[in-house]
Scaffold this motif. Sequence first.
Motif, PDB file in Angstrom:
ATOM      1  N   ASN A  37       4.325   6.415  -2.505  1.00 43.01           N
ATOM      2  CA  ASN A  37       4.393   4.957  -2.499  1.00 43.01           C
ATOM      3  C   ASN A  37       4.943   4.118  -1.263  1.00 43.01           C
ATOM      4  N   ASN A  38       5.412   5.145  -0.226  1.00 39.74           N
ATOM      5  CA  ASN A  38       5.801   4.570   1.178  1.00 39.74           C
ATOM      6  C   ASN A  38       5.112   4.977   1.849  1.00 39.74           C
ATOM      7  N   ALA A  39       3.540   5.595   1.307  1.00 44.83           N
ATOM      8  CA  ALA A  39       2.752   5.874   2.207  1.00 44.83           C
ATOM      9  C   ALA A  39       1.275   4.333   2.019  1.00 44.83           C
ATOM     10  N   GLN A  40       1.799   3.856   1.031  1.00 44.02           N
ATOM     11  CA  GLN A  40       1.424   1.943   1.123  1.00 44.02           C
ATOM     12  C   GLN A  40      -0.449   2.080   0.790  1.00 44.02           C
ATOM     13  N   HIS A  41       0.026   3.256   0.034  1.00 41.01           N
ATOM     14  CA  HIS A  41      -2.101   3.195  -0.497  1.00 41.01           C
ATOM     15  C   HIS A  41      -3.036   2.130  -1.540  1.00 41.01           C
ATOM     16  N   ALA A  42      -2.257   1.311  -1.897  1.00 47.45           N
ATOM     17  CA  ALA A  42      -2.625   0.020  -2.373  1.00 47.45           C
ATOM     18  C   ALA A  42      -2.810  -1.403  -1.085  1.00 47.45           C
ATOM     19  N   ALA A  43      -1.917  -1.237  -0.418  1.00 43.54           N
ATOM     20  CA  ALA A  43      -1.577  -2.136   0.881  1.00 43.54           C
ATOM     21  C   ALA A  43      -2.629  -1.659   1.510  1.00 43.54           C
ATOM     22  N   ALA A  44      -3.440  -0.549   1.111  1.00 40.62           N
ATOM     23  CA  ALA A  44      -4.624  -0.449   2.373  1.00 40.62           C
ATOM     24  C   ALA A  44      -5.831  -0.683   1.703  1.00 40.62           C
ATOM     25  N   TYR A  45      -5.435  -1.532   0.703  1.00 37.74           N
ATOM     26  CA  TYR A  45      -6.971  -2.230  -0.087  1.00 37.74           C
ATOM     27  C   TYR A  45      -6.905  -3.562   0.405  1.00 37.74           C
ATOM     28  N   LEU A 105     -13.899 -10.138  -2.223  1.00 39.80           N
ATOM     29  CA  LEU A 105     -12.696 -10.074  -1.319  1.00 39.80           C
ATOM     30  C   LEU A 105     -11.411  -9.593  -2.359  1.00 39.80           C
ATOM     31  N   MET A 106     -10.475  -8.779  -1.393  1.00 38.99           N
ATOM     32  CA  MET A 106      -9.816  -8.323  -1.924  1.00 38.99           C
ATOM     33  C   MET A 106      -8.345  -8.679  -0.857  1.00 38.99           C
ATOM     34  N   GLN A 134      -7.178 -11.529   1.529  1.00 46.25           N
ATOM     35  CA  GLN A 134      -7.454 -12.329   2.398  1.00 46.25           C
ATOM     36  C   GLN A 134      -7.971 -10.988   4.276  1.00 46.25           C
ATOM     37  N   THR A 135      -8.530 -11.708   4.651  1.00 46.13           N
ATOM     38  CA  THR A 135      -8.660 -10.982   5.954  1.00 46.13           C
ATOM     39  C   THR A 135      -7.905 -10.953   7.304  1.00 46.13           C
ATOM     40  N   ASN A 136      -7.028 -11.955   6.687  1.00 45.01           N
ATOM     41  CA  ASN A 136      -5.655 -11.761   8.142  1.00 45.01           C
ATOM     42  C   ASN A 136      -4.526 -11.809   7.267  1.00 45.01           C
ATOM     43  N   GLY A 137      -3.049 -11.994   8.034  1.00 47.17           N
ATOM     44  CA  GLY A 137      -1.937 -12.085   6.982  1.00 47.17           C
ATOM     45  C   GLY A 137      -1.181 -10.331   6.370  1.00 47.17           C
ATOM     46  N   GLU A 138      -0.606 -10.122   5.836  1.00 51.82           N
ATOM     47  CA  GLU A 138       0.616  -9.072   5.440  1.00 51.82           C
ATOM     48  C   GLU A 138       0.101  -9.671   3.539  1.00 51.82           C
ATOM     49  N   PRO A 139      -0.501  -8.151   2.621  1.00 52.54           N
ATOM     50  CA  PRO A 139       0.258  -8.063   1.502  1.00 52.54           C
ATOM     51  C   PRO A 139       1.253  -8.525   1.047  1.00 52.54           C
ATOM     52  N   GLY A 140       0.621  -9.411  -0.241  1.00 57.64           N
ATOM     53  CA  GLY A 140       2.587  -9.600  -0.608  1.00 57.64           C
ATOM     54  C   GLY A 140       1.574  -9.466  -2.275  1.00 57.64           C
ATOM     55  N   ARG A 141       2.692 -10.122  -2.813  1.00 59.23           N
ATOM     56  CA  ARG A 141       3.146  -9.731  -4.628  1.00 59.23           C
ATOM     57  C   ARG A 141       1.554 -11.154  -5.106  1.00 59.23           C
ATOM     58  N   ARG A 142       1.151 -11.806  -4.918  1.00 59.64           N
ATOM     59  CA  ARG A 142      -1.064 -12.505  -4.267  1.00 59.64           C
ATOM     60  C   ARG A 142      -1.761 -11.351  -4.963  1.00 59.64           C
ATOM     61  N   PHE A 143      -1.638 -10.437  -3.644  1.00 56.73           N
ATOM     62  CA  PHE A 143      -2.761  -9.675  -3.732  1.00 56.73           C
ATOM     63  C   PHE A 143      -2.287  -8.428  -4.805  1.00 56.73           C
ATOM     64  N   PHE A 144      -1.138  -7.161  -5.151  1.00 55.57           N
ATOM     65  CA  PHE A 144      -1.163  -6.638  -5.502  1.00 55.57           C
ATOM     66  C   PHE A 144      -0.892  -7.391  -6.550  1.00 55.57           C
ATOM     67  N   THR A 145      -1.162  -8.187  -7.946  1.00 58.12           N
ATOM     68  CA  THR A 145      -1.031  -8.401  -8.611  1.00 58.12           C
ATOM     69  C   THR A 145      -2.373  -8.349  -8.614  1.00 58.12           C
ATOM     70  N   ALA A 146      -3.478  -8.597  -7.552  1.00 60.98           N
ATOM     71  CA  ALA A 146      -4.977  -9.337  -8.348  1.00 60.98           C
ATOM     72  C   ALA A 146      -5.765  -7.954  -7.530  1.00 60.98           C
ATOM     73  N   LEU A 147      -4.968  -6.536  -6.982  1.00 66.08           N
ATOM     74  CA  LEU A 147      -5.704  -5.574  -6.720  1.00 66.08           C
ATOM     75  C   LEU A 147      -6.109  -4.819  -8.225  1.00 66.08           C
ATOM     76  N   PRO A 148      -5.470  -4.491  -9.477  1.00 72.00           N
ATOM     77  CA  PRO A 148      -6.297  -4.156 -10.326  1.00 72.00           C
ATOM     78  C   PRO A 148      -7.485  -4.821 -10.624  1.00 72.00           C
ATOM     79  N   ASN A 149      -7.888  -5.757 -10.764  1.00 73.66           N
ATOM     80  CA  ASN A 149      -9.000  -6.569 -10.975  1.00 73.66           C
ATOM     81  C   ASN A 149     -10.493  -6.470  -9.959  1.00 73.66           C
ATOM     82  N   SER A 150     -10.276  -4.927 -10.043  1.00 67.38           N
ATOM     83  CA  SER A 150     -11.335  -4.747  -9.281  1.00 67.38           C
ATOM     84  C   SER A 150     -11.406  -3.031  -9.626  1.00 67.38           C
ATOM     85  N   PRO A 151     -12.599  -2.227  -9.206  1.00 70.24           N
ATOM     86  CA  PRO A 151     -12.784  -1.105  -8.480  1.00 70.24           C
ATOM     87  C   PRO A 151     -11.683  -0.508  -8.388  1.00 70.24           C
ATOM     88  N   PHE A 152     -11.629  -0.517  -7.643  1.00 69.94           N
ATOM     89  CA  PHE A 152     -10.435   0.010  -6.452  1.00 69.94           C
ATOM     90  C   PHE A 152      -8.486   0.264  -6.980  1.00 69.94           C
TER      91      PHE A 152
END
Length: 561
Positions: free
Chosen positions: A210-218, A254-255, A257-275
């Motif tokens: 978890n600390n390696a932030q694998h989800a945030a890498a997308y 696009l998973m 944005q192209t800038n900024g930091e991953p937050g709740r909206r991104f983490f919620t949306a990530l499972p909606n993809s093969p990633f």
Amino acid sequence: MRTGGLGSITLIVTALALGCGGGTRNAQTTPQPRAAPPRLAVVLVVDQMRADYLDRFADQFTGGLNWLRSEGARFSNAHQDHARTETAPGHATLSTGLFPSHHGIVGNSFYQRSTQTREYSAGDSTSPLIGFPDEAGRSPAPLLTTTIGDWLKEVSPASKTYSVAIKDRSAILMGGKRPDGVYWYHSNTGRWITSTYYRAAYPAWVETFNNAQHAAAYFGREWTLCCEEDAYARSREDAFPAEADGTHTTFPHLMGQTNGEPGRRFFTALPNSPFGTELTLAFARQLIANEGLGTDSIPDIVFLGVSSADYVGHAYGPFSREVQDYYLRLDRYLGEFFSYLDAHIGAGRYVVVLSADHGVAVMPEELTRRGVEAGRFDPGPLVQEIRQLGRSAAEAGELPTAPELVFNGGIALRFPDRPPTSDQLTAFRSRLADLLLSKPHIDQAYTYEELLQGAGAGLIFDRHLRSFYPDRSADVVLNLTENYLTGTTPRRTTHGSPWDYDTHVPLVFAGPGTVPGEHLEYTRTVDMAPTLARLLGITPPDDLDGRALPVGQSLPPIDRK
């Protein structure tokens, strides 16, 4: 990467001794050697995988799905043989060998008649999430029986059982009552979590992952087509207005944005993809390595819920390029995962099961342009008629008060203050069913009494009967006409019906104790658990709804020392 050719498919006639009751292809009578028991069983449940995907994309599979399809005992006419084809009952049915009418998980959520409350299929207020104590607790408390993991632990306490999925209900209901660990994805933070039902604190390896932030890498990554454009000719055009939100329907996706930091909206949306699936399998590899699964002669089980397939399927539908691309990627991901198992456990030392919790309907907009009657049913006016029916019955003295309506797997009638008599309730249920049947695009309606007494016949009624548990089922359940979905917005698709497009799923067994071949007889997902139990050398409970299927060689019982 796993590969395999269709020319190697065979099926032994001696499998009849294991209870074969239907047709097969490529049968032969050569006796097979007694196989060594597997060190690890991997149960892959792909959320919303239709059975036809294994054939429709077969010529494009080169990895794990190709290996399962060509080298597994494949039951091509397998069904989730109950009516309410949702995630929770589908996973519970696979893991328990029982129908919802016996394991009690009749839906993702259900109306509990005895308490007049809506309950979540994996909810438990006494088991808070570790690290998130203010959020709703989770455990298998609503599950009324044991799973194959529990059967294994009973006869072989040294065996280990784990379950992982993005969806909490998927992981929990596969894991059973006594697993060594169950983990799911936390959509607010992208971390893998569990509850106090399973342990008091996270193992160090989970914290490290978890600390390696694998989800945030997308974050900022694009989901693009993994093959050349012409490879998707079997799917419809990329721009189809019934997909997703009607606007963001084309590649690339696009998973974040192209800038900024991953937050709740991104983490919620990530499972909606093969990633989301790639992330799940990465976590599963760390679990297998750090918990030492499959490292000795004592068999272990790991359940893997492939949840992202459901999110993609809902948004884009079974004939979309997104769904095709998802399964081509899943084939590659599984090929890499099986290669990892080959290297760390040993080729031929693990058995894999592939199935699904349910299928999905084709979008009505796709069907109508193909000349098939289909549509979307607007429940709004009908709801108003039902409420008026209740008010009229109360005014006429036929009910003590107008019921509150709870829509959950049907129509539940709630009387919080003055309950009706049994005769009053029975009569009103019958009137409600008559009202429903008078409406276009409602194919069937069954009352609580009809299901309680088993007073019906036919495939659809039987599937509703298998979804009926008295304290957790509605007063009246209904069935829309085939190819009709609830809702008026002409976008997305869903599942949940007893029609074959929702019940027909893959069922494949590959590895030690199996012989490649396609089995054509009608089978059911309740058969998965007793079949895997036989492969593991354990005896399942004798009151199951399922039976062991003829997958090939018999195996010796496990060493219980």
